[in-house]
Design an enzyme around this catalytic site. Sequence first.
Site, PDB file in Angstrom:
ATOM      1  N   ALA A   8       0.878  -1.177   0.000  1.00 48.25           N
ATOM      2  CA  ALA A   8       0.000   0.000   0.000  1.00 48.25           C
ATOM      3  C   ALA A   8       0.908   1.218   0.000  1.00 48.25           C
ATOM      4  O   ALA A   8       1.716   1.396   0.903  1.00 48.25           O
ATOM      5  CB  ALA A   8      -0.894  -0.009   1.231  1.00 48.25           C
ATOM      6  N   ASP A   9       0.802   2.043  -1.033  1.00 44.95           N
ATOM      7  CA  ASP A   9       1.764   3.130  -1.219  1.00 44.95           C
ATOM      8  C   ASP A   9       1.041   4.463  -1.327  1.00 44.95           C
ATOM      9  O   ASP A   9       0.108   4.610  -2.114  1.00 44.95           O
ATOM     10  CB  ASP A   9       2.572   2.867  -2.493  1.00 44.95           C
ATOM     11  CG  ASP A   9       3.719   3.844  -2.651  1.00 44.95           C
ATOM     12  OD1 ASP A   9       4.860   3.454  -2.366  1.00 44.95           O
ATOM     13  OD2 ASP A   9       3.458   4.996  -3.047  1.00 44.95           O
ATOM     14  N   SER A  10       1.467   5.421  -0.526  1.00 42.70           N
ATOM     15  CA  SER A  10       0.788   6.718  -0.587  1.00 42.70           C
ATOM     16  C   SER A  10       1.469   7.658  -1.579  1.00 42.70           C
ATOM     17  O   SER A  10       0.986   8.747  -1.821  1.00 42.70           O
ATOM     18  CB  SER A  10       0.722   7.350   0.803  1.00 42.70           C
ATOM     19  OG  SER A  10       1.886   7.054   1.516  1.00 42.70           O
TER      20      SER A  10
END
Length: 370
Positions: A8-10
């Site tokens: 999960a990458d912001s």
Amino acid sequence: SDKVMFYADSGCSSHLCTESIGRYLFNIEPVNVQISVAKQGEKLHATKRGSLRVKWNGKPMVLLNVLLCKELPYNLLSVSKMERAGLKIVFEKEKVEVLSSNGLVLRGDLQGNMYTVLLDVVEQHTAAAVSEPDMHRRMGHSSVHPTKELCDVCMKGKQTRTPYVDLPESKKPKRILEVVSSDLKGPLTPATFDSFRYYVTFTCHFSNFTHIYLLRSKDEAFEKFVEYEATVTSRFLTRISRLRVDNGGEYRSEQFQRFCREKGIEMEFNISRNPSQNGKSERLNRTIMSMARCLVMDSPLGKEFWGEAVRTAVYLINRLPTKALPDGKTPAEVWYGRPVDLSNIRVFGCRAYAHVSKEDRKGSLDPVSR
Ligand SMILES: [Zn+2]
């Protein structure tokens, strides 16, 4: 299916996947998108965009607009994209939870310094998967959807390509419908089975989106422009500023010029055959005609179906990436403001069954579908 790890990458604005799960993508379109990966500081290139069918905890879902990037070492789920889709992402106690209004969508946990989510990546139903030569045919023999097989339709039907001339940035339109160009072609022989002899196109230069209308006579170009103007200006609540046309008499008519004056549309006539002025419509027409030729050749239909073929060609051209737009975008994507779905496109002229209603069946022995 495969168990596949996603981070999960912001930092990324799209979901990204590696080559290793590329075979699970469907509705694939070729793109050329530059991606900056925050931690590596280097630019990567995505070459394909498609959808991915996944399951978490047995619950199926589809990730849309997943970019495939060959150089990428891991799969990334874009946090910002999930948020834009109305999901809530909570990072808490070494867990990440993605929530919708109906509850938990998926959960992952912190491993090292990355939040990881384990997803089952599922094969798209094999019946719906489209082979490469079939996609090439569906997309009107476009070189954007190439086939490794030797295609005799392409060899017979295609003209040499017109080189693309890029406009300087200052000359490009800044908004939708600022500049529209129009072109009229015909008479084409034979006439269509329903006696059309001409076609007229209107292209918005900002989006490169084209509308095409079939005409029985040249003077119908005027009423089609009136129809076009009403449709597109009410869609975007904006005006056409300039209409670029060639020197054809149909655009010189008093009613055409009066209509443009009343609507505040400035008409620009290409008096010379200067290719830099005419480039866009010349290029478009060649593309339409060569694709239409391929479509007819590759179908059981006769030449009198060129009307359907040119309309199909424009439909497809609007859904193919063009050099005139950045990031491998398609005209339809700019026009509709969302990515295009190619899954409903079938090979031109292929047998499509239309149900014949009871009233239309003349006798009980008429076939139920035709
Ligand atoms: Zn071909």
